[in-house]
Write an enzyme that holds these catalytic residues in place. Structure first.
Site: not given
Length: 761
Positions: A242, A275-277
């Site tokens: 995302n 997920s992005d971090y």
């Protein structure tokens, strides 16, 4: 393994799992959290983080001070612990970064993505990612967090360098090849590609990282979603990440519309979403759409994010409590666990053997890898301007090499290279050796020039200034060296980094696109000497070059060309390679013109009172040391139904004195449509090699789906009417024009053809 058998195995395993074991498969843990103070695997820490198993391990070799050989040993011990000392023995997926090469010490560093796009050669990029795949496999990695499919409409955005440029068609072709090269034919021998950032991340308000995207559904689908759709449907990308920002108030990390309706229901995506971090926590801390970590976890998981990266946070105890309190059903958990386990079976993790740490260097940065890195770098260089001074003779009497990027090998790397990404490597001191500055041997521009010229050529070097700072004394010294020389090669531009380290890269958004003031001041002083100046730009985004265009004799953009950048630039300057790169993104004359992307609507081209609306150097622009002539355009048939392909045929001839390559570009324009359409849209391209006097025939086969757009009622249609065909050397340098007619309107519901075919004879 057949899909039916695979599904059965996954479901049987899920039946055996407790809630804690299920949720563990949706979590990740940093490899660095599993070692002791000596950097050795700690069973005590493993018992803390891995007792229920784990979905992913974050970054084995892509961490500060980690030698790849040691990373392999750690990898073996982590997987052994998971297989032998957890109840169900489920191994972990290990992910790393790989945008311009495997982000690990000693791995080959290729040109940054924006440079790869400048080659206009998707097949070349597939060769690059095939090497990246083999290097990552040697360490025991399973997933790469690349490629970036964002389309930057405002290049003040620092992450423009990570992209394949402004055009959705070009991005889609590069994306497809990148994914295919990384994943290979079989996941057991491949690396799962993670396409990111889903979606419209490159059109943030004010070009500020994480800023909201102001965009309608039609443009979202036609432009920003298109490369992702191609990567999913055509290249079969196995994973997706995302984006951080929000669209129309809905954060991408909690968007059911994006992550479920479009991705799963419309496109049939079967992979897993990461997920992005820290993106899930940001639903609470940044976007303010969740009260706490528990609500954030529910929002993200129900939207469709299967795994939280980079470490256990919202998908830890908060998610367990959410299930127990009835805030989310265990069936939702099971769906994501099924996706994760499916990937683990396809990757062959349950049968995977230990990796041999001694074999790493059989795959890392071999001579043939460096040769490919140099070739990609040469092909990525774009000749923006040349008044005839280039190429230079190798036996020239004297040269001044001036500028902050002339003898700085570190600055030849992009933000997701190990050299730049890891602060302990990229923080440089005066007097350091190259091997202490860079994670892989890197040839500076000055070195490349020294290797190339005659032994009798005098080379005078001075830094002149830093990227954004400098003194009059530094400039004075540079002028003294320049006075001794016939020609000045000024190596200017940007420095990549992250979050205010450098002036390009993630978190390094700029309000102006001109060269930093100190660099332009240095150039102006050099100009006063009356000597020819060749400007070489090392940078990550388009720069506003009105003054430079008016005052320099030649301008080259080399982007961040990677470990062989110096040799590549020297090959072009001294004529051992005839430049063939084309701009994948438009350059403005001044910052205030932004946006200047080429495929705007007609109403977007009104001039300012003090500037034009068009770009200084448009999309597709790039000069050569030879000349090409286009002729004999044929379009057949000239009247088609809405499902009939069109053949577009023409000849191209090298009418110059040198061999060279030209990127022929096919654009179309819907002349009268029910909605306002772009002035032109790229629908095909091909790099063609020609010897002096040689002529070839190029045939594009354009498919009707490539003419389609979303109408007023969001139906995907091919509309009847006249279409203009443009064949060009750039989006502005159109050589041939013609027309064809579509005689009926049709809604496209069948399987879609995403690209034209091209044949060169």
């Amino acid at each position: 393994m057949e899909e039916k058998e695979l599904s059965k195995k996954v479901k049987e395993l899920i039946k055996k799992m407790t809630l804690e074991e299920k949720i563990a498969q949706l979590q990740a843990v940093f490899a660095k959290n599993l070692v002791d103070e000596k950097g050795e695997f700690s069973e005590e820490k493993a018992q803390k983080y891995l007792k229920y198993g784990i979905g992913q391990i974050t970054r084995l070799a892509g961490e500060k001070g980690v030698e790849p050989e040691k990373a392999v040993i750690l990898r073996n011990k982590i997987q052994k612990f998971l297989k032998e000392k957890t109840r169900l023995g489920i191994p972990a997926i290990i992910h790393e970064e790989c945008l311009s090469g495997y982000l690990a010490k000693g791995a080959t560093t290729f040109p940054q993505a924006i440079g790869m796009a400048s080659t206009f050669e998707p097949e070349l990029i597939q060769k690059v990612t095939d090497i990246i795949r083999k290097q990552m496999k040697a360490v025991g990695v399973h997933q790469g967090l690349a490629p970036v499919l964002d389309i930057p409409r405002d290049p003040r955005w620092g992450r423009s360098e990570e992209t394949f440029g402004e055009d959705p068609y070009l991005v889609s072709r590069m994306a497809s090849s990148y994914v295919k090269g990384l994943q290979g034919e079989d996941w057991k021998e491949g690396i799962v590609a993670t396409i990111k950032h889903f979606t419209a991340y490159g059109i943030s308000e004010g070009a500020r990282n994480l800023g909201p995207a102001k965009i309608g559904e039609r443009e979202l689908r036609e432009v920003f979603l298109f490369p992702f759709e191609v990567a999913v449907k055509e290249a079969q990308a196995g994973s997706l990440m995302n984006a951080y920002h929000e669209i129309d108030g809905v954060p991408c990390a909690s968007s059911k519309y994006l992550l479920t309706k479009i991705l799963r229901w419309e496109w049939g995506f079967k992979g897993f979403v990461v997920s992005d971090y820290v993106a899930i926590r940001m639903l609470e801390s940044f976007h303010r759409v969740a009260r706490d970590a528990k609500e954030a976890a529910v929002l993200a998981l129900e939207a469709g994010i299967d795994i939280e990266l980079p470490e256990i946070d919202c998908y830890g105890e908060p998610l367990i409590q959410a299930v127990k309190e009835g805030l989310i059903s265990e069936e939702v958990i099971d769906t994501s666990v099924e996706r994760v386990l499916r990937a683990k079976f396809l990757l062959g993790l349950f049968e995977e053997e230990d990796k041999d740490p001694k074999k790493i260097y059989e795959t890392f940065d071999l001579p043939e890898h460096r040769e490919l890195a140099k070739d990609v770098a040469r092909r990525s260089i774009v000749l923006l301007k040349n008044n005839g001074i280039l190429p230079l003779p190798k036996d020239i009497k004297s040269i001044a090499v001036i500028g902050p990027n002339a003898d700085n090998p570190r600055n030849l790397h992009g933000d997701y290279s190990y050299t730049v990404h890891i602060p302990s490597v990229s923080e440089t001191l005066e007097g350091q050796k190259i091997e202490e500055i860079c994670a892989v041997p890197t040839v500076s521009i000055l070195e490349g020039i020294r290797y190339k010229v005659s032994k009798n050529t005098e080379i005078h070097y001075a830094k002149g200034c830093d990227i954004v700072d400098g003194s009059d004394e530094d400039i004075r010294k540079a002028l003294e060296e320049a006075k001794k020389s016939e020609v000045i090669i000024a190596v200017m531009g940007e420095e990549s980094g992250l979050f205010h380290r450098g002036i390009s890269g993630e978190g390094n958004d700029r309000s102006e696109l001109e060269l930093p003031k100190i660099q332009r001041k240095l150039l102006k002083e050099l100009k006063k000497l009356g000597k020819p100046i060749i400007l070489v730009l090392i940078h990550g985004r388009p720069l506003a070059l009105k003054w430079e265009d008016e005052n320099m004799d030649a301008i080259l953009t080399a982007w961040y060309p990677g470990e062989e950048g110096g040799n590549a630039v020297a090959d072009v300057i001294f004529g051992d390679y005839n430049p063939s790169g084309k701009l994948p993104i438009s350059f403005p004359a001044v910052t205030g013109q932004i946006p200047v992307y080429y495929n705007r609507k007609p109403s977007a081209f009104t001039d300012y009172v003090d500037a034009k609306a068009k770009a200084l150097y448009p999309f597709g622009h790039g000069l050569s040391y030879t000349k090409f002539e286009y002729s004999n355009l044929e379009i057949r048939p000239q009247i088609i139904n809405s499902l009939e392909p069109v053949e577009i045929i023409f000849k191209i001839k090298n009418v110059g004195k040198l061999s060279g390559e030209e990127v022929v570009q096919l654009y179309i324009h819907d002349e009268i449509a029910s909605l306002e359409r772009p002035v032109k849209e790229l629908k095909g391209f091909k790099k063609v090699y020609l010897n002096p006097g040689e002529e070839k025939t190029v045939k594009f086969i354009l498919y009707p789906e490539q003419l389609a757009f979303y109408d007023e009622f969001m139906r995907f249609i091919v509309e009847r009417g006249n279409f203009e065909v443009m064949i060009g050397s750039s989006s502005e340098d159109i050589k041939l024009k013609g027309n064809f007619q579509v005689k009926e309107t049709k809604v496209i519901t069948e399987k879609r053809k995403f690209s034209s075919d091209v044949i060169v004879e």
